[in-house]
Design a protein around this motif. Structure first.
Motif, short mmCIF file in Angstrom:
data_model
loop_
_atom_site.label_atom_id
_atom_site.label_comp_id
_atom_site.label_asym_id
_atom_site.label_seq_id
_atom_site.Cartn_x
_atom_site.Cartn_y
_atom_site.Cartn_z
N GLY A 65 -8.73 -1.17 -3.27
CA GLY A 65 -8.76 0.26 -3.54
C GLY A 65 -7.84 0.71 -4.66
N VAL A 66 -7.08 -0.20 -5.25
CA VAL A 66 -6.19 0.17 -6.35
C VAL A 66 -7.01 0.56 -7.57
CG1 VAL A 66 -4.34 -0.59 -7.89
CG2 VAL A 66 -4.37 -1.35 -5.51
N GLN A 67 -6.71 1.73 -8.14
CA GLN A 67 -7.43 2.23 -9.30
C GLN A 67 -6.73 1.84 -10.60
OE1 GLN A 67 -10.48 3.81 -8.83
NE2 GLN A 67 -10.04 3.08 -6.75
N PRO A 68 -7.45 1.79 -11.72
CA PRO A 68 -6.85 1.36 -12.99
C PRO A 68 -5.65 2.19 -13.42
CG PRO A 68 -9.24 1.34 -13.15
CD PRO A 68 -8.92 1.97 -11.83
N HIS A 69 -5.64 3.48 -13.06
CA HIS A 69 -4.53 4.35 -13.50
C HIS A 69 -3.31 4.27 -12.59
CE1 HIS A 69 -6.51 6.73 -10.38
NE2 HIS A 69 -5.38 7.40 -10.26
N GLN A 70 -3.41 3.50 -11.48
CA GLN A 70 -2.31 3.43 -10.53
C GLN A 70 -1.42 2.23 -10.81
OE1 GLN A 70 -4.80 3.44 -6.97
NE2 GLN A 70 -4.14 5.53 -6.50
N ARG A 71 -0.13 2.40 -10.55
CA ARG A 71 0.85 1.34 -10.75
C ARG A 71 1.33 0.86 -9.38
NH1 ARG A 71 6.59 2.11 -13.87
NH2 ARG A 71 6.76 3.74 -12.28
N LEU A 72 1.04 -0.39 -9.04
CA LEU A 72 1.40 -0.98 -7.75
C LEU A 72 2.77 -1.63 -7.88
CD1 LEU A 72 0.34 -1.53 -4.87
CD2 LEU A 72 -0.70 -3.62 -5.76
N LEU A 73 3.76 -1.11 -7.14
CA LEU A 73 5.15 -1.51 -7.38
C LEU A 73 5.70 -2.56 -6.43
CD1 LEU A 73 6.83 1.89 -8.27
CD2 LEU A 73 5.91 0.14 -9.79
N GLY A 74 5.16 -2.66 -5.23
CA GLY A 74 5.72 -3.61 -4.28
C GLY A 74 5.00 -3.52 -2.95
N ALA A 75 5.44 -4.35 -2.02
CA ALA A 75 4.84 -4.39 -0.68
C ALA A 75 5.94 -4.24 0.37
CB ALA A 75 4.08 -5.69 -0.47
N GLY A 76 5.63 -3.51 1.42
CA GLY A 76 6.51 -3.39 2.57
C GLY A 76 5.79 -3.84 3.81
N VAL A 77 6.47 -4.61 4.65
CA VAL A 77 5.89 -5.11 5.90
C VAL A 77 6.73 -4.63 7.06
CG1 VAL A 77 5.29 -7.16 7.25
CG2 VAL A 77 4.97 -7.17 4.76
N GLY A 78 6.10 -3.96 8.01
CA GLY A 78 6.74 -3.63 9.28
C GLY A 78 6.13 -4.50 10.36
N SER A 79 6.97 -5.05 11.23
CA SER A 79 6.46 -5.99 12.23
C SER A 79 7.15 -5.79 13.56
CB SER A 79 6.68 -7.43 11.76
OG SER A 79 6.31 -8.36 12.77
N ALA A 80 6.38 -6.08 14.62
CA ALA A 80 7.01 -6.23 15.92
C ALA A 80 8.08 -7.30 15.81
CB ALA A 80 5.96 -6.61 16.96
N GLY A 81 9.12 -7.17 16.62
CA GLY A 81 10.28 -8.01 16.45
C GLY A 81 10.38 -9.15 17.46
N PRO A 82 11.42 -9.97 17.25
CA PRO A 82 12.45 -9.80 16.22
C PRO A 82 11.97 -10.20 14.83
CG PRO A 82 12.91 -11.75 17.52
CD PRO A 82 11.74 -11.08 18.18
N VAL A 83 12.70 -9.67 13.83
CA VAL A 83 12.47 -10.02 12.44
C VAL A 83 13.74 -10.64 11.89
CG1 VAL A 83 10.82 -8.11 12.18
CG2 VAL A 83 13.21 -7.79 11.49
#
Length: 309
Positions: A65-83
């Motif tokens: 779904g990323v569009q050409p005009h969008q800048r994708l900067l990073g990824a964040g992951v939330g998870s059930a724990g422990p982490v």
């Protein structure tokens, strides 16, 4: 982030739980990008390879779904724990196939993006403090009361992460005496206040239903055991909040989760019980709120890790 953010900047958010994994794109102002949210199953019955395949499916679907005009900067992951945030690893208790699983490494391999990993409860707290009903509070806790109990803390205006990334986790706080030979988990907030724990307690005391939804419905109809199970959940959660308030001096609590919010009076009853259980004056001033973000909060918070963690 040190560089100026643009309106078109986005982050990839991944939320990993015991029954599903979701991914979506999140804007720099804390909104989910329409149409970018995708879900795939997890669960104890799936192999480690099948769990990885589910992560790959939702990540690739979201990135489509990323569009050409969008800048994708990073990824964040939330998870059930422990982490294990410094190492980018997770060991969810409800997904025993994954132990010290290198989720950050895998997401980066799929995307080429730098990836931040945090406990899912911390993502919930980050979202509520960023764009939810904890905006403007410097010391607060966000809770989800559903199949389990998850939580995160905002302290002095910052997300509390801790040495391993597991700070703020309320579910395994013990609020009852542990008898000799007893499993300590029996005394935990999660066992006492979650939907799963409440159903188990009610069934052990003669109730014949099987789900949290049935338990809530019967409590609203006046079934004494179902009502007692709900009150046990309310009181256990209020005791835990009072203890956290005494320790960290929080100002507000936001509560999400299908089990808690399925019972119309849950928030008000937790607030009343908190007043009863508060030993210190300042804990009686903690305000208790219904989450304004609902099921979007974990993904919004995971995306927010890219900018705000």
């Amino acid at each position: 982030m040190t560089e100026p953010l643009l309106e078109t900047d986005i982050a990839l958010a991944v939320d990993i739980g015991g029954t599903k994994v979701e991914a979506a794109l999140v804007t720099a102002n804390g909104q989910l990008v329409a149409g970018s949210r995708h879900r795939a199953p997890t669960g104890r019955e799936r192999s480690a390879e099948e769990l990885d395949a589910s992560v790959r499916t939702v990540v690739e679907s979201a990135l489509a779904g990323v569009q050409p005009h969008q800048r994708l900067l990073g990824a964040g992951v939330g998870s059930a724990g422990p982490v294990f945030s410094p190492d980018g690893e997770i060991s969810p208790l409800n997904l025993p196939q994954w132990r010290r699983h290198r989720i950050a490494e895998r997401v980066t391999a799929l995307t080429g993006l730098p990836t931040v990993v945090r406990l899912d409860g911390q993502c919930l707290a980050l979202a509520e403090a960023w764009v939810g009903n904890l905006v403007g509070t410097r010391n607060a806790m966000a809770l989800v009361v559903s199949t389990g109990v998850g939580s995160g803390l905002i302290v002095d205006g910052r997300l509390l992460s801790g040495g391993t990334g597991n700070a703020g986790h309320l579910g395994q706080m013990l609020i009852r005496e542990v008898a000799a030979g007893q499993d300590p988990d029996e005394a935990s907030v999660e066992r006492i206040s979650s939907g799963t724990g409440s159903v188990a307690w009610a069934r052990a005391n003669g109730w014949e239903g099987t789900t949290g939804e049935e338990l809530v419905a019967d409590a609203l109809r006046g079934h004494p055991t179902a009502d007692a199970a709900i009150q046990r959940s309310v009181n256990g959660l209020a005791e835990a909040i009072a203890s956290v308030g005494a320790l960290v001096d929080i100002e507000a609590v936001s509560i999400a989760g299908g089990f808690a919010l399925g019972y119309p009076r849950y928030i008000e009853e937790v607030a009343a019980a908190l007043a009863r259980y508060s030993v210190l004056e300042h804990t009686t001033r903690i305000t208790v709120h219904r989450s304004s973000l609902g099921g979007d909060a974990p993904l919004i918070g995971a995306g927010g890790l890219v900018w705000r963690a």
